[in-house]
Design a protein around this motif. Structure first.
Motif, PDB file in Angstrom:
ATOM      1  N   ILE A  35       0.671  -1.135  -0.066  1.00  0.00           N
ATOM      2  CA  ILE A  35      -0.001  -0.024   0.115  1.00  0.00           C
ATOM      3  C   ILE A  35       0.968   1.328  -0.200  1.00  0.00           C
ATOM      4  N   GLY A  36       2.140   1.146   0.562  1.00  0.00           N
ATOM      5  CA  GLY A  36       3.066   2.229   0.858  1.00  0.00           C
ATOM      6  C   GLY A  36       3.197   2.847  -0.725  1.00  0.00           C
ATOM      7  N   PRO A  37       4.039   1.837  -1.678  1.00  0.00           N
ATOM      8  CA  PRO A  37       4.600   2.318  -2.664  1.00  0.00           C
ATOM      9  C   PRO A  37       3.433   2.542  -3.708  1.00  0.00           C
ATOM     10  N   ALA A 159       5.252  -3.603  -6.901  1.00  0.00           N
ATOM     11  CA  ALA A 159       4.691  -2.311  -7.138  1.00  0.00           C
ATOM     12  C   ALA A 159       5.354  -1.628  -8.404  1.00  0.00           C
ATOM     13  N   LEU A 160       6.564  -1.394  -8.531  1.00  0.00           N
ATOM     14  CA  LEU A 160       6.981  -0.711  -9.558  1.00  0.00           C
ATOM     15  C   LEU A 160       7.195  -1.401 -10.783  1.00  0.00           C
ATOM     16  N   THR A 161       7.611  -2.714 -10.711  1.00  0.00           N
ATOM     17  CA  THR A 161       7.519  -3.454 -11.809  1.00  0.00           C
ATOM     18  C   THR A 161       6.306  -3.896 -12.539  1.00  0.00           C
ATOM     19  N   LEU A 162       5.286  -4.249 -11.674  1.00  0.00           N
ATOM     20  CA  LEU A 162       4.019  -4.766 -12.295  1.00  0.00           C
ATOM     21  C   LEU A 162       2.722  -3.792 -12.453  1.00  0.00           C
ATOM     22  N   VAL A 163       2.947  -2.719 -11.684  1.00  0.00           N
ATOM     23  CA  VAL A 163       1.675  -1.740 -11.671  1.00  0.00           C
ATOM     24  C   VAL A 163       1.460  -1.427 -13.070  1.00  0.00           C
ATOM     25  N   GLY A 164       2.315  -1.230 -14.008  1.00  0.00           N
ATOM     26  CA  GLY A 164       2.147  -0.549 -15.402  1.00  0.00           C
ATOM     27  C   GLY A 164       1.383  -1.778 -16.160  1.00  0.00           C
ATOM     28  N   ARG A 165       1.685  -2.997 -15.784  1.00  0.00           N
ATOM     29  CA  ARG A 165       1.229  -4.196 -16.614  1.00  0.00           C
ATOM     30  C   ARG A 165      -0.189  -4.585 -15.991  1.00  0.00           C
ATOM     31  N   LEU A 166      -0.202  -4.741 -14.706  1.00  0.00           N
ATOM     32  CA  LEU A 166      -1.488  -5.435 -14.171  1.00  0.00           C
ATOM     33  C   LEU A 166      -2.236  -4.241 -13.293  1.00  0.00           C
ATOM     34  N   HIS A 167      -1.632  -2.830 -13.360  1.00  0.00           N
ATOM     35  CA  HIS A 167      -2.596  -1.995 -12.462  1.00  0.00           C
ATOM     36  C   HIS A 167      -2.367  -2.470 -11.049  1.00  0.00           C
ATOM     37  N   GLN A 169      -4.608  -3.324  -8.917  1.00  0.00           N
ATOM     38  CA  GLN A 169      -5.383  -4.407  -8.400  1.00  0.00           C
ATOM     39  C   GLN A 169      -4.780  -5.648  -8.747  1.00  0.00           C
ATOM     40  N   GLY A 170      -4.139  -5.696  -9.977  1.00  0.00           N
ATOM     41  CA  GLY A 170      -3.320  -7.162 -10.218  1.00  0.00           C
ATOM     42  C   GLY A 170      -2.353  -7.270  -9.204  1.00  0.00           C
ATOM     43  N   VAL A 171      -1.663  -6.457  -8.813  1.00  0.00           N
ATOM     44  CA  VAL A 171      -0.815  -6.733  -7.799  1.00  0.00           C
ATOM     45  C   VAL A 171      -1.415  -7.493  -6.510  1.00  0.00           C
ATOM     46  N   PHE A 172      -2.401  -6.767  -6.164  1.00  0.00           N
ATOM     47  CA  PHE A 172      -3.104  -7.315  -4.917  1.00  0.00           C
ATOM     48  C   PHE A 172      -3.623  -8.739  -5.540  1.00  0.00           C
ATOM     49  N   TYR A 173      -4.149  -9.115  -6.497  1.00  0.00           N
ATOM     50  CA  TYR A 173      -4.542 -10.500  -6.742  1.00  0.00           C
ATOM     51  C   TYR A 173      -3.297 -11.272  -6.660  1.00  0.00           C
ATOM     52  N   LEU A 174      -2.279 -11.039  -7.183  1.00  0.00           N
ATOM     53  CA  LEU A 174      -1.171 -11.937  -7.015  1.00  0.00           C
ATOM     54  C   LEU A 174      -0.447 -12.277  -5.625  1.00  0.00           C
ATOM     55  N   THR A 175      -0.490 -11.280  -4.675  1.00  0.00           N
ATOM     56  CA  THR A 175      -0.092 -11.457  -3.384  1.00  0.00           C
ATOM     57  C   THR A 175      -1.135 -12.422  -2.527  1.00  0.00           C
ATOM     58  N   GLY A 176      -2.407 -12.062  -3.085  1.00  0.00           N
ATOM     59  CA  GLY A 176      -3.374 -12.896  -2.202  1.00  0.00           C
ATOM     60  C   GLY A 176      -3.430 -14.221  -2.796  1.00  0.00           C
ATOM     61  N   ALA A 177      -3.140 -14.495  -3.922  1.00  0.00           N
ATOM     62  CA  ALA A 177      -3.006 -16.166  -4.229  1.00  0.00           C
ATOM     63  C   ALA A 177      -1.770 -16.647  -3.596  1.00  0.00           C
ATOM     64  N   LEU A 178      -0.776 -15.908  -3.076  1.00  0.00           N
ATOM     65  CA  LEU A 178       0.420 -16.412  -2.500  1.00  0.00           C
ATOM     66  C   LEU A 178      -0.118 -16.729  -1.230  1.00  0.00           C
ATOM     67  N   GLY A 179      -0.954 -16.034  -0.426  1.00  0.00           N
ATOM     68  CA  GLY A 179      -1.512 -16.164   0.838  1.00  0.00           C
ATOM     69  C   GLY A 179      -2.378 -17.597   0.936  1.00  0.00           C
ATOM     70  N   ILE A 180      -3.090 -17.608  -0.008  1.00  0.00           N
ATOM     71  CA  ILE A 180      -3.842 -19.072  -0.136  1.00  0.00           C
ATOM     72  C   ILE A 180      -2.936 -20.196  -0.192  1.00  0.00           C
TER      73      ILE A 180
END
Length: 442
Positions: A35-37, A159-167, A169-180
């Motif tokens: 959420i910071g970056p 955040a800096l490498t993926l936000v341009g591709r995934l926005h 929201q997409g970064v949150f989807y990725l880290t959420g999957a890792l939690g599961i």
């Protein structure tokens, strides 16, 4: 039984458990600190200002503070390993919910829900305390707490490498999957062990009686004066962390004129030094603890007062001297985490095994309950002044208060440690007498 296993197997397995928890905390911290970056793109997406974004930060902290007592009680009553698997699943699910939000009020609510699993660490630290003896805990907790700064780096890179591709929201989807995914690993791979199993008083015992949470023992925590002063310093001690975590990225961008690449280089360098501070502080605490029961808190007090002084010098470096600023920031970063592994180890040095999750939860509830308002306060100060002022006022003021509360805790600590060791010794003698009196079955 756990204690009947060969020592080699036992030692190997406890390091495996540490590795699993390290991965859990690293990825969880990366998700939490994303959420910071991502602050700037999120603010632009919803069209909000710093004060409104501060509410987003504070929401998750407040929810975490509310859930700490519940998690602590459950951990001291039931299997900690299974509850940690549940926490990891909740992490993934709530992160996905926040990515689905399309309006600002919805995002505030869903982001606040991510605080539920943020309150799950006391059970992890309690379980690890039953794998490693007191003399090693400062180092072990220091290793685990490296995950906070490394998680920040991981989150920043994502955040800096993926936000341009995934926005964002997409970064949150990725880290959420890792939690599961990690919830499955913890559920299948981490075993529960007897509470107090690593205490030196119980060494050599084949079995240990099960001790579980009871209200009398829990309420007795508030009679330990050293613990009360640690709780009090905790109320103020996390204010600086919340402000730095959520606002320092934007401070570099908007007030010191750092480019995105300069921000990345500066923060990675500072966070690496910060990461080194955790095990350094833990090792120093263990070293002095072997010589005096006050050793860990002496290291803690030294860390906060030195960090306050160095941060004041760092923030006042002229804007054009970016290299000097970065160097001073790195130096400051080494000292400010010294207290973290030592305070946690000290809490366990004075509390019985069956209420350690509760003690840590109370501590964290007080810390988070107080510091939850820090990002919002910093946002208000920034709107009416600057982030520089917010960082200096909140961080230095909080660390000075912590230093004085540490001095009081240092004074009362030896008596509380002696009381715990005496009770554990009495329990161990009763256990040996019970086992000796049992008839041998052929």
């Amino acid at each position: 039984m756990f204690r009947s296993q060969g020592m080699t197997t036992k030692n190997r397995y406890r390091w495996f458990v540490l590795a699993v928890f390290f991965a859990f905390m690293l990825l969880h911290q990366a998700d939490k600190l994303l959420i910071g970056p991502l602050t700037t793109p999120i603010m632009e997406y919803f069209g909000i200002n710093e004060a409104q974004m501060g509410v987003v930060f504070s929401g998750a902290l407040l929810v975490g503070g509310i859930f700490y007592p519940l998690w602590g009680y459950l951990y001291d009553r039931y299997a900690r390993s299974k509850l940690l698997a549940l926490a990891s699943f909740i992490w993934g699910a709530t992160t996905w919910l926040s990515a689905l939000a399309r309006t600002f009020p919805t995002f505030v609510i869903t982001r606040a829900s991510t605080g539920i699993d943020d309150a799950s660490y006391p059970g992890l630290y309690s379980l690890i305390s039953d794998y490693f003896p007191p003399k090693m805990r400062g180092k072990v907790y220091g290793i685990l707490q490296i995950t906070a700064p490394l998680g920040y780096i991981t989150g920043t890179v994502l955040a800096l490498t993926l936000v341009g591709r995934l926005h964002w929201q997409g970064v949150f989807y990725l880290t959420g999957a890792l939690g599961i995914l990690l919830s499955v690993v913890i559920f299948l791979g981490v075993k529960e062990v007897p509470r107090g199993g690593a205490e030196p008083e119980f060494e050599g015992l084949e079995q240990i009686s099960t001790y579980r949470f009871d209200w009398k023992t829990a309420l007795g925590l508030f009679k330990k004066r050293s613990l009360l002063f640690l709780f009090t310093q905790g109320f103020f001690g996390v204010f600086p962390w919340q402000v730095i975590t959520f606002w320092f990225f934007r401070y570099l961008e908007t007030e010191r004129g750092f480019s995105q690449n300069e921000v990345l280089i500066t923060m990675v360098a500072a966070v690496l030094f910060l990461a080194a501070g955790y095990p350094i502080g833990g090792v120093l605490g263990d070293f002095l603890f072997k010589r005096t029961p006050r050793g860990r808190l002496i290291v803690s007090a030294f860390g906060v007062i030195t960090g306050a002084l160095l941060l004041w010098v760092t923030i006042n470096v002229p804007l054009e001297q970016k290299t000097l600023f970065t160097a001073m920031l790195c130096l400051t970063a080494i000292f400010i985490p010294f207290a973290s592994p030592n305070v946690l180890s000290t809490v366990y040095d004075v509390t019985l095994p069956e209420v350690r999750s509760t003690a840590n939860s109370v501590q964290n509830m007080i810390e988070q309950g107080g510091s939850a308002v820090a990002p919002a306060i910093a946002g208000l100060i920034a709107v009416n002044g600057s982030l520089r002022e917010a960082i200096l006022i909140i961080c230095i003021g909080a660390w000075l208060l912590c230093f004085f509360f540490f001095l009081f805790a240092i004074y009362f600590l030896p008596k509380d440690i002696h009381a715990l060791r005496s009770e554990l010794k009495e329990r161990a003698e009763q256990e040996r007498a019970r086992q000796t009196s049992q008839p041998v079955t052929l």
